[in-house]
Design an enzyme around this catalytic site. Structure first.
Site, PDB file in Angstrom:
ATOM      1  N   PRO A   2       3.975  -6.935   0.648  1.00  0.00           N
ATOM      2  CA  PRO A   2       4.242  -5.693   1.396  1.00  0.00           C
ATOM      3  C   PRO A   2       5.647  -5.191   1.097  1.00  0.00           C
ATOM      4  O   PRO A   2       6.605  -5.949   1.159  1.00  0.00           O
ATOM      5  CB  PRO A   2       4.125  -6.113   2.861  1.00  0.00           C
ATOM      6  CG  PRO A   2       3.457  -7.444   2.864  1.00  0.00           C
ATOM      7  CD  PRO A   2       3.739  -8.072   1.530  1.00  0.00           C
ATOM      8  N   GLU A   3       5.752  -3.945   0.747  1.00  0.00           N
ATOM      9  CA  GLU A   3       7.050  -3.315   0.534  1.00  0.00           C
ATOM     10  C   GLU A   3       7.377  -2.466   1.758  1.00  0.00           C
ATOM     11  O   GLU A   3       6.566  -2.357   2.683  1.00  0.00           O
ATOM     12  CB  GLU A   3       7.003  -2.450  -0.740  1.00  0.00           C
ATOM     13  CG  GLU A   3       6.837  -3.249  -2.024  1.00  0.00           C
ATOM     14  CD  GLU A   3       8.136  -3.925  -2.466  1.00  0.00           C
ATOM     15  OE1 GLU A   3       9.191  -3.609  -1.900  1.00  0.00           O
ATOM     16  OE2 GLU A   3       8.077  -4.771  -3.364  1.00  0.00           O
TER      17      GLU A   3
END
Ligand SMILES: [Zn+2]
Length: 270
Positions: A2-3
């Site tokens: 996840p960014e």
């Protein structure tokens, strides 16, 4: 992994379900994540009302009077709000039971995520050294230009340093540098103020677009409403080494910069 855009999408989706809810119980099916879950999650969180759901870098903060639960999704973590009688799946490690008959459930097959604790009025050590948020006013041309003076590192490495600015991961650094026409190899200290102005704009644009589209990187992303989806963002250079540059048609270069795979056009980016 996840960014920032995925975490922000998660925050925005969870906030209406969590804000104002009281945590009535905490279930840890497996506490031996790579970073142990803070004991306060079990000891201090039950009985507390969630006053706000915030994000700092890639951390989610659930604020209560007793302190804040600090959720990091690691490599593979996801969060869902489901009815309390929903049977847990394998890798559903943590449940926060809410006073509306539902639970906030953390799923993390690779166990690189964790739930930590920040006492009231303090800043958790993991958050203390972070640079500004890229979409905040604190991240601006003057800031980035001044900080870059004397830095010999390639600008891409500079942008991905979380002490410089948070949340500009490999994808977003590559895309913003392409859009700004700046070579990822150029020393950060040798880029003009005017070019940094353009770069700041492009970083904001690429991240804002990714947030609007729900993030780019999780192929089996499960959003907090339980729908799964792969948010395909149009990427100009990332993952396209050897393909034609979308602007000039020459083959995009690919090489490792600061141990990260980088793709750029040596004609359009100087
Ligand atoms: Zn080109």
């Amino acid at each position: 992994m996840p960014e920032l855009p995925e975490v922000e999408t998660t925050r925005a989706a969870l906030a209406p379900h969590l804000t104002g809810r009281v945590v009535t119980a905490v279930t840890l099916r497996r506490a031996d994540l790579r970073w142990p879950i803070a004991p306060e999650i079990k000891d201090a969180l039950p009985g507390q009302r969630i006053d706000d759901v915030r994000r700092r870098a890639k951390y989610l903060l659930l604020d209560t009077d007793a302190g804040s639960a600090l959720v990091h999704l690691g490599m593979s973590g996801s969060l869902r709000v489901v009815p309390a009688d929903t049977p847990p799946r394998v890798h559903d490690h943590v449940d926060l039971t809410l006073d509306d008959g539902r639970v906030l459930r953390m799923h993390d097959p690779r166990r690189f995520g964790s739930v930590l604790w920040q006492a009231p009025g303090t800043v958790h050590p993991l958050l203390a050294a972070l640079g500004p948020e890229p979409l905040s006013d604190a991240f601006n041309t003057n800031y980035l230009y001044a900080l870059s003076r004397g830095r010999r590192a390639p600008v891409k490495t500079f942008l991905m340093d979380q002490a410089v600015v948070v949340g500009v991961g490999n994808i977003y650094a590559a895309e913003a540098l392409f859009a700004a026409g700046i070579s990822p190899l150029r020393s950060a200290g040798r880029i003009s103020r005017e070019r940094y102005r353009r770069l700041v704009d492009e970083i904001r644009l690429v991240l804002a677009a990714a947030i609007r589209q729900g993030g780019t990187t999780l192929r089996d992303y499960v959003n907090p409403d339980g729908n799964s989806g792969y948010f395909a963002q149009q990427l100009s250079v990332y993952g396209r080494g050897g393909e034609p540059c979308p602007t000039c048609g020459r083959a995009l270069k690919q090489a490792s910069i600061g141990q990260r795979t980088s793709v750029w056009c040596s004609h359009c980016q100087r």
